[in-house]
Design a protein around this motif. Sequence first.
Motif, PDB file in Angstrom:
ATOM      1  N   ASP A 143      45.268  14.530 175.248  1.00 35.43           N
ATOM      2  CA  ASP A 143      44.326  15.035 174.247  1.00 35.43           C
ATOM      3  C   ASP A 143      43.507  13.861 173.713  1.00 35.43           C
ATOM      4  O   ASP A 143      44.013  12.754 173.588  1.00 35.43           O
ATOM      5  CB  ASP A 143      45.060  15.721 173.088  1.00 35.43           C
ATOM      6  N   SER A 193      43.958  24.698 166.241  1.00 32.25           N
ATOM      7  CA  SER A 193      45.338  24.939 165.818  1.00 32.25           C
ATOM      8  C   SER A 193      45.653  24.334 164.450  1.00 32.25           C
ATOM      9  O   SER A 193      46.733  24.548 163.918  1.00 32.25           O
ATOM     10  CB  SER A 193      46.305  24.401 166.875  1.00 32.25           C
ATOM     11  N   ASP A 253      41.595  33.544 171.547  1.00 32.52           N
ATOM     12  CA  ASP A 253      40.803  33.992 170.374  1.00 32.52           C
ATOM     13  C   ASP A 253      41.585  33.928 169.063  1.00 32.52           C
ATOM     14  O   ASP A 253      41.991  32.847 168.645  1.00 32.52           O
ATOM     15  CB  ASP A 253      40.141  35.367 170.633  1.00 32.52           C
ATOM     16  N   HIS A 254      41.848  35.090 168.439  1.00 30.56           N
ATOM     17  CA  HIS A 254      42.481  35.107 167.109  1.00 30.56           C
ATOM     18  C   HIS A 254      44.000  34.932 167.194  1.00 30.56           C
ATOM     19  O   HIS A 254      44.673  35.008 166.172  1.00 30.56           O
ATOM     20  CB  HIS A 254      42.190  36.431 166.404  1.00 30.56           C
ATOM     21  N   THR A 266      49.966  32.712 167.875  1.00 33.56           N
ATOM     22  CA  THR A 266      50.905  33.793 168.204  1.00 33.56           C
ATOM     23  C   THR A 266      51.341  33.733 169.668  1.00 33.56           C
ATOM     24  O   THR A 266      52.529  33.860 169.985  1.00 33.56           O
ATOM     25  CB  THR A 266      50.204  35.152 167.969  1.00 33.56           C
TER      26      THR A 266
HETATM   27  C1  LIG Z   1      40.115  30.916 160.532  1.00 33.03           C
HETATM   28  C2  LIG Z   1      41.080  31.098 161.686  1.00 33.03           C
HETATM   29  C3  LIG Z   1      42.260  31.793 161.488  1.00 33.03           C
HETATM   30  C4  LIG Z   1      43.142  32.000 162.543  1.00 33.03           C
HETATM   31  N1  LIG Z   1      44.346  32.628 162.296  1.00 33.03           N
HETATM   32  C5  LIG Z   1      45.222  32.799 163.318  1.00 33.03           C
HETATM   33  C6  LIG Z   1      46.484  33.398 163.071  1.00 33.03           C
HETATM   34  O1  LIG Z   1      46.830  33.761 161.918  1.00 33.03           O
HETATM   35  N2  LIG Z   1      47.320  33.583 164.122  1.00 33.03           N
HETATM   36  C7  LIG Z   1      46.995  33.180 165.383  1.00 33.03           C
HETATM   37  O2  LIG Z   1      47.771  33.404 166.317  1.00 33.03           O
HETATM   38  N3  LIG Z   1      45.829  32.550 165.638  1.00 33.03           N
HETATM   39  C8  LIG Z   1      44.933  32.359 164.641  1.00 33.03           C
HETATM   40  N4  LIG Z   1      43.742  31.748 164.885  1.00 33.03           N
HETATM   41  C9  LIG Z   1      43.409  31.366 166.267  1.00 33.03           C
HETATM   42  C10 LIG Z   1      44.110  30.092 166.695  1.00 33.03           C
HETATM   43  O3  LIG Z   1      43.900  29.069 165.747  1.00 33.03           O
HETATM   44  C11 LIG Z   1      43.570  29.645 168.065  1.00 33.03           C
HETATM   45  O4  LIG Z   1      43.621  30.727 168.970  1.00 33.03           O
HETATM   46  C12 LIG Z   1      44.431  28.534 168.626  1.00 33.03           C
HETATM   47  O5  LIG Z   1      44.490  27.451 167.713  1.00 33.03           O
HETATM   48  C13 LIG Z   1      43.891  28.043 169.962  1.00 33.03           C
HETATM   49  O6  LIG Z   1      44.774  27.048 170.415  1.00 33.03           O
HETATM   50  P1  LIG Z   1      44.457  26.195 171.685  1.00 33.03           P
HETATM   51  O7  LIG Z   1      45.609  25.299 171.929  1.00 33.03           O
HETATM   52  O8  LIG Z   1      44.001  27.077 172.784  1.00 33.03           O
HETATM   53  O9  LIG Z   1      43.131  25.343 171.268  1.00 33.03           O
HETATM   54  P2  LIG Z   1      42.977  24.074 170.311  1.00 33.03           P
HETATM   55  O10 LIG Z   1      43.976  24.094 169.200  1.00 33.03           O
HETATM   56  O11 LIG Z   1      41.546  24.001 169.934  1.00 33.03           O
HETATM   57  O12 LIG Z   1      43.366  22.869 171.257  1.00 33.03           O
HETATM   58  C14 LIG Z   1      42.532  22.407 172.290  1.00 33.03           C
HETATM   59  C15 LIG Z   1      42.772  20.921 172.444  1.00 33.03           C
HETATM   60  O13 LIG Z   1      42.009  20.434 173.575  1.00 33.03           O
HETATM   61  C16 LIG Z   1      41.595  19.129 173.252  1.00 33.03           C
HETATM   62  N5  LIG Z   1      40.447  18.748 174.078  1.00 33.03           N
HETATM   63  C17 LIG Z   1      39.276  19.404 174.186  1.00 33.03           C
HETATM   64  N6  LIG Z   1      38.438  18.748 174.998  1.00 33.03           N
HETATM   65  C18 LIG Z   1      39.094  17.636 175.421  1.00 33.03           C
HETATM   66  C19 LIG Z   1      38.750  16.559 176.279  1.00 33.03           C
HETATM   67  N7  LIG Z   1      37.537  16.467 176.855  1.00 33.03           N
HETATM   68  N8  LIG Z   1      39.671  15.596 176.507  1.00 33.03           N
HETATM   69  C20 LIG Z   1      40.886  15.641 175.911  1.00 33.03           C
HETATM   70  N9  LIG Z   1      41.262  16.653 175.079  1.00 33.03           N
HETATM   71  C21 LIG Z   1      40.373  17.635 174.834  1.00 33.03           C
HETATM   72  C22 LIG Z   1      41.225  19.208 171.773  1.00 33.03           C
HETATM   73  O14 LIG Z   1      41.216  17.925 171.185  1.00 33.03           O
HETATM   74  C23 LIG Z   1      42.292  20.141 171.221  1.00 33.03           C
HETATM   75  O15 LIG Z   1      43.369  19.455 170.634  1.00 33.03           O
HETATM   76  C24 LIG Z   1      42.836  31.517 163.832  1.00 33.03           C
HETATM   77  C25 LIG Z   1      41.668  30.780 164.035  1.00 33.03           C
HETATM   78  C26 LIG Z   1      40.794  30.567 162.981  1.00 33.03           C
HETATM   79  C27 LIG Z   1      39.560  29.753 163.208  1.00 33.03           C
END
Ligand SMILES: Cc1cc2nc3c(=O)[nH]c(=O)nc-3n(C[C@H](O)[C@H](O)[C@H](O)COP(=O)(O)OP(=O)(O)OC[C@H]3O[C@@H](n4cnc5c(N)ncnc54)[C@H](O)[C@@H]3O)c2cc1C
Length: 414
Positions: free
Chosen positions: A34, A43, A379-380, A384
């Motif tokens: 990351d 997250s 997405d949301h 979860t």
């Molecule tokens: C207001 C809000 C409320 C929410 N509430 C909920 C909830 O109650 N329950 C729920 O289940 N979900 C909820 N969500 C959704 C949830 O937050 C996301 O679906 C989840 O965080 C996505 O996780 P992820 O690991 O896919 O992405 P991320 O957490 O965005 O992680 C992606 C990672 O990839 C890394 N990355 C990107 N590009 C590069 C690169 N070029 N080189 C190295 N690293 C890179 C980033 O640094 C990041 O750390 C909510 C979202 C929002 C905005």
Amino acid sequence: MENSSKIAVLGAGMVGTCCALYLQREGYAVTLVDRGGAGEEASFGNLGGFGIASCPPAAMPGVIKKVPGMLFDADAPLKIRWGHAARALPWFIRFIANSRIERVEANAAARQSLLDKVHEGIDPLIADANAGHFMSQTGLMFTFESEAAFQGSAYAFDLRRRNGVQLDLLDGNEARQVQPALSKNVVRAYRVANFSHTVDPMRLVKALATLFEQRGGTMLRRTVTGFDIGSDGVRALRTTDGDVAIEKLVVAAGVWSRQFAKMLGSDVPLEAERGYHTMFNGADVKMNGAIISVDRHVAITPMNEGIRVGGVAEFAAPEAAPNFAVAKLVRRHGEALLPDLKSERITEWMGPRPSHPDSKPVIGRSPRHGNAYFAFGHDHLGLTMGGITGKLVSELVTDRPTSVDLSPFRPDRF
Ligand SMILES: Cc1cc2nc3c(=O)[nH]c(=O)nc-3n(C[C@H](O)[C@H](O)[C@H](O)COP(=O)(O)OP(=O)(O)OC[C@H]3O[C@@H](n4cnc5c(N)ncnc54)[C@H](O)[C@@H]3O)c2cc1C
């Protein structure tokens, strides 16, 4: 079990960190890459809910009539930056196509197939990380401030029931017996008793990442710019600090996965659905579990550091500057719903939900390269679904039958 194969997981959000832990359990030498710290993007600031009652997709019947009006209403929960409209248009066309009733039913059933396994996926990781203190099981309440809103969401709640969600219907007074701080304007509510939330989403991801390192996993802080791809698949990550040789790859980079999927030959309609939160640090309003206001399109969750109110879907580039007027809108909704909600120290945040128009993640092997796997677009529900996604990815990588039918989540379904 020992497995010498070197596997890189790109992205240390909730999804990537859970993938890394499950692959490590299979004996792989895993590197979690990351550009920042674990759990510091989408997250970081979510509402913490393990959304087992959230099978209805975003595109619901009738959405086509609501979207145009919303785009011109400053207080609406849907926003689009006009400079981003041309890019987002194909996404919205697909989104509207997904509001047809048979698609809605299928999308909800697919989401439910993952939601049924949320605890099977995440609980073992939380137990191993001794992170139980980040969890609270005090339930969820959906609130309504008008009979019209209650009647208007009958289909969504019927959909939940038909997918096995246990809901208790309450009148306004019964709702206030559970949540005494709730506004007198609440006239109806549904309660989901077996709902849990985390009281600190970012620290929960960090606790999981710490477990990964304690078990011998490598955390690599690098910005990935592309891949070295040969006839045998992906051979190395190209990073701003040089190449990293790998044998297998999992792309779990949240909304930034779109560019990486494209480099691997898959064009996925992934957009940033940016959400906002306002944190009422130190607020002492007593809450018994989380609340989702159906009329206001916001959620409110009691957390370690105070009370968090969040919501809104803003379509814009992930890197575009936040518009904190949106966080203030969210704040006003929170104050209306919990009239005693106050804080001397308000903080605001924006984060990009990685969203597909059919409200389903991509979980599967790259159609083009046999040693690459995709896990993004939650997405949301990324908090979860992170745990169960990690488990499914480990089943795919080890060529075992998957515990959920992954055909609705194929990367080439679009
Ligand atoms: C207001 C809000 C409320 C929410 N509430 C909920 C909830 O109650 N329950 C729920 O289940 N979900 C909820 N969500 C959704 C949830 O937050 C996301 O679906 C989840 O965080 C996505 O996780 P992820 O690991 O896919 O992405 P991320 O957490 O965005 O992680 C992606 C990672 O990839 C890394 N990355 C990107 N590009 C590069 C690169 N070029 N080189 C190295 N690293 C890179 C980033 O640094 C990041 O750390 C909510 C979202 C929002 C905005």
